[in-house]
Design a protein around this motif. Structure first.
Motif, PDB file in Angstrom:
ATOM      1  N   THR A 196       0.849  -1.189   0.000  1.00 44.40           N
ATOM      2  CA  THR A 196       0.000   0.000   0.000  1.00 44.40           C
ATOM      3  C   THR A 196       0.890   1.246   0.000  1.00 44.40           C
ATOM      4  O   THR A 196       1.898   1.284   0.702  1.00 44.40           O
ATOM      5  CB  THR A 196      -0.901   0.025   1.248  1.00 44.40           C
ATOM      6  OG1 THR A 196      -1.560  -1.239   1.397  1.00 44.40           O
ATOM      7  CG2 THR A 196      -1.955   1.120   1.138  1.00 44.40           C
ATOM      8  N   TRP A 197       0.491   2.227  -0.767  1.00 47.54           N
ATOM      9  CA  TRP A 197       1.229   3.492  -0.824  1.00 47.54           C
ATOM     10  C   TRP A 197       0.330   4.640  -0.358  1.00 47.54           C
ATOM     11  O   TRP A 197      -0.845   4.711  -0.708  1.00 47.54           O
ATOM     12  CB  TRP A 197       1.721   3.772  -2.243  1.00 47.54           C
ATOM     13  CG  TRP A 197       2.888   2.938  -2.655  1.00 47.54           C
ATOM     14  CD1 TRP A 197       2.846   1.655  -3.116  1.00 47.54           C
ATOM     15  CD2 TRP A 197       4.253   3.312  -2.650  1.00 47.54           C
ATOM     16  NE1 TRP A 197       4.122   1.212  -3.397  1.00 47.54           N
ATOM     17  CE2 TRP A 197       5.011   2.212  -3.133  1.00 47.54           C
ATOM     18  CE3 TRP A 197       4.952   4.484  -2.297  1.00 47.54           C
ATOM     19  CZ2 TRP A 197       6.401   2.243  -3.255  1.00 47.54           C
ATOM     20  CZ3 TRP A 197       6.332   4.519  -2.419  1.00 47.54           C
ATOM     21  CH2 TRP A 197       7.043   3.409  -2.902  1.00 47.54           C
ATOM     22  N   TYR A 198       0.947   5.534   0.429  1.00 42.33           N
ATOM     23  CA  TYR A 198       0.278   6.734   0.897  1.00 42.33           C
ATOM     24  C   TYR A 198       1.102   7.954   0.512  1.00 42.33           C
ATOM     25  O   TYR A 198       2.327   7.887   0.363  1.00 42.33           O
ATOM     26  CB  TYR A 198       0.121   6.722   2.425  1.00 42.33           C
ATOM     27  CG  TYR A 198      -0.983   5.832   2.943  1.00 42.33           C
ATOM     28  CD1 TYR A 198      -0.796   4.464   3.108  1.00 42.33           C
ATOM     29  CD2 TYR A 198      -2.226   6.370   3.264  1.00 42.33           C
ATOM     30  CE1 TYR A 198      -1.800   3.656   3.585  1.00 42.33           C
ATOM     31  CE2 TYR A 198      -3.243   5.571   3.742  1.00 42.33           C
ATOM     32  CZ  TYR A 198      -3.023   4.210   3.907  1.00 42.33           C
ATOM     33  OH  TYR A 198      -4.036   3.420   4.375  1.00 42.33           O
ATOM     34  N   GLN A 199       0.414   9.080   0.396  1.00 46.61           N
ATOM     35  CA  GLN A 199       1.029  10.367   0.091  1.00 46.61           C
ATOM     36  C   GLN A 199       0.717  11.312   1.243  1.00 46.61           C
ATOM     37  O   GLN A 199      -0.413  11.311   1.746  1.00 46.61           O
ATOM     38  CB  GLN A 199       0.423  10.902  -1.210  1.00 46.61           C
ATOM     39  CG  GLN A 199       0.811  12.304  -1.596  1.00 46.61           C
ATOM     40  CD  GLN A 199      -0.092  12.805  -2.728  1.00 46.61           C
ATOM     41  OE1 GLN A 199      -1.314  12.837  -2.607  1.00 46.61           O
ATOM     42  NE2 GLN A 199       0.505  13.194  -3.842  1.00 46.61           N
ATOM     43  N   GLN A 200       1.696  12.090   1.683  1.00 38.73           N
ATOM     44  CA  GLN A 200       1.440  13.027   2.766  1.00 38.73           C
ATOM     45  C   GLN A 200       2.014  14.402   2.438  1.00 38.73           C
ATOM     46  O   GLN A 200       3.214  14.547   2.195  1.00 38.73           O
ATOM     47  CB  GLN A 200       2.017  12.533   4.088  1.00 38.73           C
ATOM     48  CG  GLN A 200       1.644  13.424   5.269  1.00 38.73           C
ATOM     49  CD  GLN A 200       2.096  12.876   6.608  1.00 38.73           C
ATOM     50  OE1 GLN A 200       3.069  12.142   6.699  1.00 38.73           O
ATOM     51  NE2 GLN A 200       1.384  13.246   7.684  1.00 38.73           N
ATOM     52  N   SER A 247       4.477   4.489  -9.656  1.00 34.91           N
ATOM     53  CA  SER A 247       4.730   5.325 -10.813  1.00 34.91           C
ATOM     54  C   SER A 247       3.724   6.466 -10.858  1.00 34.91           C
ATOM     55  O   SER A 247       2.512   6.235 -10.859  1.00 34.91           O
ATOM     56  CB  SER A 247       4.655   4.494 -12.096  1.00 34.91           C
ATOM     57  OG  SER A 247       4.921   5.298 -13.221  1.00 34.91           O
ATOM     58  N   LEU A 248       4.239   7.689 -10.888  1.00 34.77           N
ATOM     59  CA  LEU A 248       3.400   8.887 -10.982  1.00 34.77           C
ATOM     60  C   LEU A 248       3.624   9.510 -12.353  1.00 34.77           C
ATOM     61  O   LEU A 248       4.729   9.978 -12.653  1.00 34.77           O
ATOM     62  CB  LEU A 248       3.767   9.886  -9.887  1.00 34.77           C
ATOM     63  CG  LEU A 248       3.719   9.370  -8.449  1.00 34.77           C
ATOM     64  CD1 LEU A 248       4.301  10.406  -7.492  1.00 34.77           C
ATOM     65  CD2 LEU A 248       2.301   9.012  -8.059  1.00 34.77           C
ATOM     66  N   PRO A 249       2.604   9.520 -13.202  1.00 35.82           N
ATOM     67  CA  PRO A 249       2.799  10.047 -14.559  1.00 35.82           C
ATOM     68  C   PRO A 249       2.755  11.576 -14.581  1.00 35.82           C
ATOM     69  O   PRO A 249       1.922  12.183 -13.914  1.00 35.82           O
ATOM     70  CB  PRO A 249       1.598   9.466 -15.313  1.00 35.82           C
ATOM     71  CG  PRO A 249       0.550   9.302 -14.267  1.00 35.82           C
ATOM     72  CD  PRO A 249       1.258   8.994 -12.985  1.00 35.82           C
ATOM     73  N   ARG A 250       3.646  12.186 -15.288  1.00 37.33           N
ATOM     74  CA  ARG A 250       3.610  13.627 -15.533  1.00 37.33           C
ATOM     75  C   ARG A 250       3.357  14.424 -14.258  1.00 37.33           C
ATOM     76  O   ARG A 250       2.290  15.030 -14.068  1.00 37.33           O
ATOM     77  CB  ARG A 250       2.557  13.964 -16.586  1.00 37.33           C
ATOM     78  CG  ARG A 250       2.851  13.354 -17.946  1.00 37.33           C
ATOM     79  CD  ARG A 250       1.777  13.737 -18.956  1.00 37.33           C
ATOM     80  NE  ARG A 250       0.470  13.213 -18.591  1.00 37.33           N
ATOM     81  CZ  ARG A 250       0.062  11.972 -18.772  1.00 37.33           C
ATOM     82  NH1 ARG A 250       0.886  11.106 -19.326  1.00 37.33           N
ATOM     83  NH2 ARG A 250      -1.139  11.596 -18.414  1.00 37.33           N
ATOM     84  N   VAL A 251       4.333  14.418 -13.379  1.00 38.18           N
ATOM     85  CA  VAL A 251       4.153  15.068 -12.084  1.00 38.18           C
ATOM     86  C   VAL A 251       4.079  16.588 -12.235  1.00 38.18           C
ATOM     87  O   VAL A 251       4.618  17.173 -13.172  1.00 38.18           O
ATOM     88  CB  VAL A 251       5.288  14.700 -11.102  1.00 38.18           C
ATOM     89  CG1 VAL A 251       5.223  13.223 -10.757  1.00 38.18           C
ATOM     90  CG2 VAL A 251       6.652  15.081 -11.659  1.00 38.18           C
ATOM     91  N   SER A 252       3.413  17.199 -11.269  1.00 37.97           N
ATOM     92  CA  SER A 252       3.344  18.655 -11.197  1.00 37.97           C
ATOM     93  C   SER A 252       3.888  19.100  -9.840  1.00 37.97           C
ATOM     94  O   SER A 252       4.174  18.267  -8.977  1.00 37.97           O
ATOM     95  CB  SER A 252       1.899  19.129 -11.365  1.00 37.97           C
ATOM     96  OG  SER A 252       1.119  18.661 -10.275  1.00 37.97           O
ATOM     97  N   SER A 292       2.435  20.234  -7.421  1.00 34.51           N
ATOM     98  CA  SER A 292       1.546  19.820  -6.339  1.00 34.51           C
ATOM     99  C   SER A 292       1.750  18.372  -5.918  1.00 34.51           C
ATOM    100  O   SER A 292       1.137  17.928  -4.934  1.00 34.51           O
ATOM    101  CB  SER A 292       0.089  20.035  -6.743  1.00 34.51           C
ATOM    102  OG  SER A 292      -0.231  19.234  -7.864  1.00 34.51           O
ATOM    103  N   ASP A 293       2.586  17.650  -6.624  1.00 31.49           N
ATOM    104  CA  ASP A 293       2.899  16.268  -6.228  1.00 31.49           C
ATOM    105  C   ASP A 293       4.055  16.216  -5.247  1.00 31.49           C
ATOM    106  O   ASP A 293       4.419  15.130  -4.772  1.00 31.49           O
ATOM    107  CB  ASP A 293       3.230  15.420  -7.462  1.00 31.49           C
ATOM    108  CG  ASP A 293       2.028  15.191  -8.355  1.00 31.49           C
ATOM    109  OD1 ASP A 293       2.169  15.324  -9.590  1.00 31.49           O
ATOM    110  OD2 ASP A 293       0.942  14.885  -7.819  1.00 31.49           O
ATOM    111  N   THR A 294       4.644  17.359  -4.926  1.00 28.13           N
ATOM    112  CA  THR A 294       5.691  17.416  -3.915  1.00 28.13           C
ATOM    113  C   THR A 294       5.100  16.990  -2.583  1.00 28.13           C
ATOM    114  O   THR A 294       4.168  17.602  -2.072  1.00 28.13           O
ATOM    115  CB  THR A 294       6.265  18.834  -3.809  1.00 28.13           C
ATOM    116  OG1 THR A 294       6.952  19.156  -5.023  1.00 28.13           O
ATOM    117  CG2 THR A 294       7.241  18.937  -2.636  1.00 28.13           C
ATOM    118  N   ALA A 295       5.643  15.908  -2.024  1.00 25.35           N
ATOM    119  CA  ALA A 295       5.065  15.309  -0.821  1.00 25.35           C
ATOM    120  C   ALA A 295       5.984  14.183  -0.351  1.00 25.35           C
ATOM    121  O   ALA A 295       6.969  13.853  -1.005  1.00 25.35           O
ATOM    122  CB  ALA A 295       3.671  14.749  -1.102  1.00 25.35           C
TER     123      ALA A 295
END
Lengths: 115, 113
Positions: B34-38, B74-79, B81-84
């Motif tokens: 499982t993956w989480y983003q914070q 895998s995160l496609p085409r990051v922006s 706002s994906d800084t975390a």
């Protein structure tokens, strides 16, 4: 869908004082968790409830921490007396099933500073 | 409990694909990944969960090789706002005990303009 609500957002207390945090989980989520997150670390589980019963509190420092979940909905976490090392963010989370098969939903947390 | 190893930090540029790998050599048969983003001042947010092969949702993809000893978010085409911070958790999600799912220190992803 409303998220997990926590209050207060911030709290500053002196060591040896007591403090309480409140959590309201997502409606219908039977499982509720309290985590402690120290700056720079990942969250650490303190206690897990299933409805109003405790599933796991093995990592809860029971000499000073207590938690309850009356009526299987809202929950409170209390620290008495607080120590400097209790400074952290206290996160509440809830999940639809006990295993968290579809992930946990976290609140924004309460940032506690003990001075 | 399965131990996970992730890079402490990664940098990327906007528009790029980002792959974060998590190593979990002692993963058990019943364990899920499982993956989480914070984000700062927020609680972790569930991103994706898988058991084997590939899982994709509207946010990310999760690649799990046959031996399951590692996984790649895998995160496609990051922006920007994906800084975390991104956390990889491995544990038996069917066990009923959250203590099975332990957060490590995570990977700090910084997306640069």
């Amino acid at each position: 869908e409303a998220g997990v609500a926590q209050s207060p957002r911030y709290k500053i207390i002196e060591k040896r004082q007591s403090v309480a945090f409140w959590c309201n989980p997502i409606s219908g989520h039977a499982t509720l968790y309290w985590y402690q997150q120290i700056l720079g670390q990942g969250p650490k589980l303190l206690i897990q409830f299933q409805n109003n019963g405790v599933v796991d509190d093995s990592q809860l420092p029971k000499d000073r921490f207590s938690a309850e979940r009356l009526k299987g909905v809202d929950s409170t976490l209390k620290i008495q007396p607080a120590k400097l090392e209790d400074s952290a963010v206290y996160l509440c989370a809830s999940s639809l099933d006990r295993g968290g098969n579809y992930g946990y939903t976290f609140g924004s947390g309460t940032r506690l500073t003990v001075v | 409990l399965a131990k996970t190893t992730q890079p402490i930090s990664m940098d990327s540029y906007e528009g790029q694909e980002v792959n974060i790998t998590c190593s979990h050599n002692n993963i058990a048969t019943n364990d899920y990944i499982t993956w989480y983003q914070q984000f700062p001042s927020q609680g972790p947010r569930f991103i994706i969960q898988g058991y084997k092969t590939k899982v994709t949702n509207e946010v990310a993809s999760l690649f799990i090789p046959a031996d399951r000893k590692s996984s790649t978010l895998s995160l496609p085409r990051v922006s920007l706002s994906d800084t975390a911070v991104y956390y990889c958790l491995v544990g038996d999600a069917t066990s009923g005990s959250a203590r099975q799912l332990t957060f490590g220190s995570g990977t700090q992803l910084t997306v640069l303009p």
